[in-house]
Design an enzyme around this catalytic site. Structure first.
Site, mmCIF file in Angstrom:
data_model
loop_
_atom_site.group_PDB
_atom_site.id
_atom_site.type_symbol
_atom_site.label_atom_id
_atom_site.label_comp_id
_atom_site.label_asym_id
_atom_site.label_seq_id
_atom_site.Cartn_x
_atom_site.Cartn_y
_atom_site.Cartn_z
ATOM 1 N N ASP A 96 0.855 -1.182 0.000
ATOM 2 C CA ASP A 96 0.000 0.000 0.000
ATOM 3 C C ASP A 96 0.894 1.235 0.000
ATOM 4 O O ASP A 96 1.310 1.714 1.048
ATOM 5 C CB ASP A 96 -0.928 0.007 1.215
ATOM 6 C CG ASP A 96 -1.954 1.136 1.164
ATOM 7 O OD1 ASP A 96 -1.725 2.113 0.416
ATOM 8 O OD2 ASP A 96 -2.972 1.046 1.868
ATOM 9 N N HIS A 134 0.378 8.209 3.465
ATOM 10 C CA HIS A 134 1.016 7.519 4.592
ATOM 11 C C HIS A 134 2.502 7.862 4.738
ATOM 12 O O HIS A 134 3.147 7.377 5.665
ATOM 13 C CB HIS A 134 0.848 6.006 4.433
ATOM 14 C CG HIS A 134 -0.572 5.572 4.313
ATOM 15 N ND1 HIS A 134 -1.498 5.789 5.306
ATOM 16 C CD2 HIS A 134 -1.242 4.955 3.297
ATOM 17 C CE1 HIS A 134 -2.675 5.310 4.923
ATOM 18 N NE2 HIS A 134 -2.542 4.814 3.718
#
Length: 265
Positions: free
Chosen positions: A175, A180
């Site tokens: 991911d 993030h």
């Protein structure tokens, strides 16, 4: 890209099959990324490795991505609402696993649709619930309501302590979304800094929870939870749990609610 005006028409869609492979190194990297310590030798050392069951969720991430790539919803606005995992057998230390994926239910929430993506294998069944604003109103069923939270004082309390570099590690497992890791991308979605992956937060919570219950995190057989708010790498959130006959209901600060876990040796 395939598109549709009626979100409900995606119900039951076959998303295909895929054989995924991984090594012991991948499983160890995953354990470190969700909070395993260097002293947890059976999670980070190949000679005695036990693969964390939640590693399955990284192996199956291609399935919800596949639904988004087919145009079922806008991938820029859809949210990961909740996750379920049922463990059927321990994951091997390394090897290949055949996975099949399909769309389960599609619920009509009025202003949004909720797509369920179900991934099945000999080792686990995993279900993603994806909240897609703007895709409701197609005349389908609303689906189950949010369950009531546990009552009374918690019987289990501990903390989820995250590392400042935790998302930098976890994103290496597949991911790679910029929110993030990149402060600029995080600011675009209104966050002051990069946020934890929801699946990382949920999986990481099972390690201190298992220790508090006197269980081993690799003995997890059931896990579910709703993603209620972001958590930031380096933060600490309290875990509050309520023991029952079939496991423990729990929450992680304000980040994860309506969660449940069961461990069996």
């Amino acid at each position: 890209m395939t598109t549709t005006l009626n979100a409900g028409s995606w119900r039951g869609t076959d998303l295909g099959t895929r054989t995924v492979s991984y090594t012991e190194r991948d499983a160890i990297l995953y354990a470190l990324a969700v909070g395993a310590k260097a002293t947890d030798l059976d999670l980070v050392m190949e000679d005695r490795l036990r693969v964390l069951p939640t590693f399955a969720l990284t192996l199956a991430q291609w399935a919800p991505d596949e639904l988004g790539s087919r145009g079922a919803f806008d991938t820029k606005t859809a949210l990961h609402g909740s996750q379920e995992l049922t463990v059927l057998a321990p994951l091997p230390r390394s090897g290949e696993i055949a996975l099949s994926a399909r769309v389960g239910e599609v619920w009509d929430k009025g202003a949004a649709a909720v797509f369920e993506v179900v991934v099945e294998s000999d080792y686990f069944v995993a279900t993603w619930s994806l909240f897609a604003p703007g895709y409701g109103g197609f005349g389908g069923e609303r689906g189950p309501s949010k369950p009531a939270g546990p009552s009374g004082d918690p019987t289990v309390t501990t903390d989820l302590v995250t590392a400042g570099n935790q998302t930098a590690l976890y994103r290496l497992l597949g991911d790679m979304h910029h929110i993030h890791i990149d402060p600029v991308a995080a600011a675009v979605i209104g966050q002051p800094r990069p946020i934890m992956h929801g699946l990382c937060t949920l999986a990481a919570s099972t390690l201190p929870l298992a220790r508090e219950l006197g269980s081993h995190p690799a003995d997890l057989v059931q896990l579910s939870g709703r993603f209620a708010a972001p958590m930031f790498p380096g933060d600490t959130q309290p875990i509050r749990g309520w023991l029952g006959d079939r496991g423990v209901d729990f929450e992680v600060g304000g980040a994860i609610t309506g969660a449940h876990a069961r461990f069996e040796a």
